[in-house]
Design a protein around this motif. Structure first.
Motif, PDB file in Angstrom:
ATOM      1  N   LYS A  13      44.186  30.963  36.279  1.00  0.00           N
ATOM      2  CA  LYS A  13      45.317  30.134  36.695  1.00  0.00           C
ATOM      3  C   LYS A  13      46.666  30.629  36.164  1.00  0.00           C
ATOM      4  O   LYS A  13      47.714  30.239  36.700  1.00  0.00           O
ATOM      5  CB  LYS A  13      45.083  28.692  36.284  1.00  0.00           C
ATOM      6  CG  LYS A  13      44.943  28.483  34.776  1.00  0.00           C
ATOM      7  CD  LYS A  13      44.605  27.026  34.472  1.00  0.00           C
ATOM      8  CE  LYS A  13      44.443  26.805  32.970  1.00  0.00           C
ATOM      9  NZ  LYS A  13      44.088  25.402  32.666  1.00  0.00           N
ATOM     10  N   GLU A  14      46.659  31.493  35.141  1.00  0.00           N
ATOM     11  CA  GLU A  14      47.911  32.019  34.612  1.00  0.00           C
ATOM     12  C   GLU A  14      48.025  33.536  34.779  1.00  0.00           C
ATOM     13  O   GLU A  14      48.937  34.150  34.226  1.00  0.00           O
ATOM     14  CB  GLU A  14      48.041  31.656  33.127  1.00  0.00           C
ATOM     15  CG  GLU A  14      48.112  30.166  32.872  1.00  0.00           C
ATOM     16  CD  GLU A  14      48.219  29.825  31.394  1.00  0.00           C
ATOM     17  OE1 GLU A  14      48.339  28.644  31.081  1.00  0.00           O
ATOM     18  OE2 GLU A  14      48.191  30.760  30.564  1.00  0.00           O
ATOM     19  N   ILE A  37      43.076  31.893  43.968  1.00  0.00           N
ATOM     20  CA  ILE A  37      42.455  32.068  42.654  1.00  0.00           C
ATOM     21  C   ILE A  37      43.500  32.315  41.563  1.00  0.00           C
ATOM     22  O   ILE A  37      43.456  31.701  40.503  1.00  0.00           O
ATOM     23  CB  ILE A  37      41.459  33.248  42.695  1.00  0.00           C
ATOM     24  CG1 ILE A  37      40.363  32.981  43.726  1.00  0.00           C
ATOM     25  CG2 ILE A  37      40.844  33.492  41.318  1.00  0.00           C
ATOM     26  CD1 ILE A  37      39.430  34.151  43.947  1.00  0.00           C
ATOM     27  N   PHE A  38      44.454  33.225  41.845  1.00  0.00           N
ATOM     28  CA  PHE A  38      45.402  33.665  40.817  1.00  0.00           C
ATOM     29  C   PHE A  38      46.743  32.955  40.945  1.00  0.00           C
ATOM     30  O   PHE A  38      47.116  32.468  42.020  1.00  0.00           O
ATOM     31  CB  PHE A  38      45.600  35.176  40.898  1.00  0.00           C
ATOM     32  CG  PHE A  38      44.364  35.961  40.586  1.00  0.00           C
ATOM     33  CD1 PHE A  38      43.977  36.191  39.275  1.00  0.00           C
ATOM     34  CD2 PHE A  38      43.554  36.455  41.602  1.00  0.00           C
ATOM     35  CE1 PHE A  38      42.835  36.904  38.979  1.00  0.00           C
ATOM     36  CE2 PHE A  38      42.409  37.176  41.322  1.00  0.00           C
ATOM     37  CZ  PHE A  38      42.047  37.393  40.004  1.00  0.00           C
ATOM     38  N   ALA A  39      47.488  32.936  39.825  1.00  0.00           N
ATOM     39  CA  ALA A  39      48.772  32.246  39.796  1.00  0.00           C
ATOM     40  C   ALA A  39      49.814  32.950  40.646  1.00  0.00           C
ATOM     41  O   ALA A  39      50.649  32.307  41.289  1.00  0.00           O
ATOM     42  CB  ALA A  39      49.257  32.136  38.349  1.00  0.00           C
ATOM     43  N   ASP A  60      48.276  41.383  35.070  1.00  0.00           N
ATOM     44  CA  ASP A  60      46.995  41.297  34.366  1.00  0.00           C
ATOM     45  C   ASP A  60      45.920  42.123  35.050  1.00  0.00           C
ATOM     46  O   ASP A  60      44.977  42.579  34.398  1.00  0.00           O
ATOM     47  CB  ASP A  60      46.550  39.833  34.287  1.00  0.00           C
ATOM     48  CG  ASP A  60      47.522  38.982  33.498  1.00  0.00           C
ATOM     49  OD1 ASP A  60      47.527  39.114  32.261  1.00  0.00           O
ATOM     50  OD2 ASP A  60      48.288  38.228  34.109  1.00  0.00           O
ATOM     51  N   LEU A  61      46.061  42.345  36.364  1.00  0.00           N
ATOM     52  CA  LEU A  61      45.052  43.093  37.119  1.00  0.00           C
ATOM     53  C   LEU A  61      45.723  43.804  38.288  1.00  0.00           C
ATOM     54  O   LEU A  61      46.593  43.231  38.948  1.00  0.00           O
ATOM     55  CB  LEU A  61      43.963  42.141  37.649  1.00  0.00           C
ATOM     56  CG  LEU A  61      42.905  42.729  38.585  1.00  0.00           C
ATOM     57  CD1 LEU A  61      42.085  43.793  37.872  1.00  0.00           C
ATOM     58  CD2 LEU A  61      41.998  41.635  39.138  1.00  0.00           C
ATOM     59  N   VAL A  62      45.317  45.076  38.529  1.00  0.00           N
ATOM     60  CA  VAL A  62      45.752  45.831  39.710  1.00  0.00           C
ATOM     61  C   VAL A  62      44.529  46.057  40.598  1.00  0.00           C
ATOM     62  O   VAL A  62      43.509  46.565  40.148  1.00  0.00           O
ATOM     63  CB  VAL A  62      46.375  47.191  39.315  1.00  0.00           C
ATOM     64  CG1 VAL A  62      46.684  48.013  40.576  1.00  0.00           C
ATOM     65  CG2 VAL A  62      47.643  46.983  38.512  1.00  0.00           C
ATOM     66  N   ILE A  63      44.656  45.649  41.878  1.00  0.00           N
ATOM     67  CA  ILE A  63      43.604  45.889  42.876  1.00  0.00           C
ATOM     68  C   ILE A  63      44.168  46.881  43.883  1.00  0.00           C
ATOM     69  O   ILE A  63      45.244  46.658  44.454  1.00  0.00           O
ATOM     70  CB  ILE A  63      43.197  44.588  43.591  1.00  0.00           C
ATOM     71  CG1 ILE A  63      42.734  43.536  42.568  1.00  0.00           C
ATOM     72  CG2 ILE A  63      42.084  44.856  44.605  1.00  0.00           C
ATOM     73  CD1 ILE A  63      42.434  42.181  43.179  1.00  0.00           C
ATOM     74  N   ILE A 129      35.631  40.820  35.663  1.00  0.00           N
ATOM     75  CA  ILE A 129      36.900  41.369  35.181  1.00  0.00           C
ATOM     76  C   ILE A 129      37.713  40.301  34.454  1.00  0.00           C
ATOM     77  O   ILE A 129      38.216  40.510  33.343  1.00  0.00           O
ATOM     78  CB  ILE A 129      37.723  41.946  36.350  1.00  0.00           C
ATOM     79  CG1 ILE A 129      36.967  43.093  37.025  1.00  0.00           C
ATOM     80  CG2 ILE A 129      39.085  42.419  35.868  1.00  0.00           C
ATOM     81  CD1 ILE A 129      37.616  43.575  38.297  1.00  0.00           C
ATOM     82  N   VAL A 130      37.853  39.137  35.087  1.00  0.00           N
ATOM     83  CA  VAL A 130      38.696  38.082  34.517  1.00  0.00           C
ATOM     84  C   VAL A 130      38.092  37.544  33.226  1.00  0.00           C
ATOM     85  O   VAL A 130      38.818  37.177  32.302  1.00  0.00           O
ATOM     86  CB  VAL A 130      38.903  36.961  35.556  1.00  0.00           C
ATOM     87  CG1 VAL A 130      39.598  35.767  34.931  1.00  0.00           C
ATOM     88  CG2 VAL A 130      39.717  37.474  36.735  1.00  0.00           C
TER      89      VAL A 130
END
Length: 429
Positions: A13-14, A37-39, A60-63, A129-130
């Motif tokens: 959420k953040e 899903i993501f903020a 926080d994550l690169v796709i 991953i999260v």
């Protein structure tokens, strides 16, 4: 699955995500899915634009996709790893892009999903991953707390005690600063423990009464080298502070990894009167690093297994020790799809299907796992049985060969009897 999704959303959420994909339709479809899903979701159409956004924002994550114009995903990841070595990355790849996987794994990329992207697939990968990102954030917060405590410790330990009154003042100050974040012990000049804080007792499982009067050998792990303790004692008897990682254990023999600081306390005549030991628990971080290594190994094995299965010209599958199907090729999926029992296909996709449910054996009726088969059947490295597959409209007589692959993991080929010699040659390669 619902519990997994709920936990994933709670962790995410953040979190902020950058999604790099040149295909407009796919970019819009997946970004809409990710936004639930993501903020925050940022988009880029190629590797060059992705790097520009990374330079301006924290993600926080690169796709990312692999094949893109201007700058492809592999080149972008090389740049990211140079600039941001710890950046979590998830790669989406087509089946015909397997030549890039080894290079990406060598670059430190551990997370992949294949196109076309399925919701269950991406949810499972995102959960892994999260979960790791969430644990890393918690560990970083824990490290920050320890650093603050260490700064306070430095101020106190730089003030050597000139009198008993000053020593008591220092002990009171360090207790207030360190009790919440660390384990603390006091020993006399011979190493006998005279006091410990509550964290020390909680972490080790011993009561104060069981600890006081003993030495730290009470909690030392038998694998810790004597050379380490020799260096420790030489250092502190020279009136210097010793710091290092020590492997200890709890009362019930559970391993504990402690970053340990031992400070000599001196009187006004510059003589050692006792030692303060501060133990910071790094067990969770050690366990997470071990889990990450296992996850990376599992990913590499899965990539190798998928490539192997694609090249075997027979229905083939990997099973675990309980004869349950795991990874499989298209030919095997066709055998299950054509089985007279239509429920088997659903069990296959959820990893609940067992070998005996698909094939009728005479010899294996009493066996529930591979170890039982090995113990009750002639075994020289692989096992072969005759069986029957009940397909729609006919019965297919087959030979089934079970071969060792990895620990508690076995390769199974289902072939016609006249093709069996070819199957053996394929498995030997």
């Amino acid at each position: 699955m619902q519990n997994t999704i709920d936990q994933l959303i709670a962790w995410s959420k953040e979190l902020k995500v950058l999604y790099v994909e040149d295909d407009l339709a796919l970019r819009e479809e997946v970004s809409l899915f990710l936004s639930d899903i993501f903020a925050d979701i940022d988009l880029a159409i190629n590797g060059k634009e992705g790097l520009l956004k990374l330079a301006q924002n924290h993600y926080d994550l690169v796709i990312t996709d692999i094949r893109m114009p201007v700058m492809d995903g592999v080149e972008m990841i090389e740049k990211i790893k140079e600039l941001y070595p710890n950046q979590p990355i998830l790669v989406t790849s087509a089946h015909n892009e397997s030549e890039y996987l080894v290079k990406l794994i060598n670059l430190g990329v551990n997370n992949f999903i294949t196109k076309p992207i399925q919701s269950d697939q991406i949810l499972n990968v995102l959960y892994t991953i999260v979960k790791y990102i969430s644990h890393e954030k918690a560990l970083n917060q824990y490290k920050n707390d320890l650093e603050i405590a260490n700064e306070k410790l430095k101020k106190f330990t730089n003030m050597q005690s000139k009198s008993i009154d000053l020593k008591n003042s220092i002990l009171k100050a360090y207790k207030e600063a360190l009790d919440k974040a660390t384990m603390v012990s006091l020993t006399d000049k011979n190493g006998v423990i005279t006091d410990v804080n509550d964290n020390f007792c909680k972490a080790t499982g011993y009561s104060k009464e069981e600890i006081i009067g003993k030495t730290h050998h009470l909690i030392s792990h038998p694998s810790t080298s004597r050379a380490l303790y020799k260096d420790l004692w030489q250092t502190i008897l020279d009136k210097k502070t010793w710091q290092g990682i020590i492997l200890n254990q709890t009362k019930n023999l559970t391993p504990l990894y402690h970053y340990t600081t031992i400070v000599p306390i001196l009187n006004h005549e510059d003589e050692i009167i006792e030692f303060i030991g501060i133990l910071q628990d790094f067990t969770k971080q050690h366990d997470l690093n071990e889990q990450k290594s296992q996850d990376n190994l599992h990913l590499a094995l899965n990539v190798k297994e998928d490539e192997l299965l694609k090249h075997i010209p027979f229905p083939s599958v990997f099973i675990d020790n309980n004869l349950t199907f795991q990874a499989y090729n298209k030919l095997f999926e066709e055998v299950v799809s054509n089985h007279i029992d239509e429920s088997l296909l659903g069990k296959l996709t959820t990893h609940e299907l067992q070998l005996k449910a698909l094939i009728d054996f005479e010899e294996m009726d009493l066996f529930n796992n591979v170890e039982e088969i090995k113990n009750n059947w002639p075994y020289d490295g692989d096992i072969t049985f005759k069986g029957v597959v009940k397909s729609i409209g006919h019965m297919l007589c087959v030979l089934v060969k079970i071969s060792d692959y990895e620990a508690n993991r076995f390769l199974v080929c289902i072939v016609k009897e006249e093709d069996f010699e070819l199957c053996c040659q394929v498995q030997e390669r």
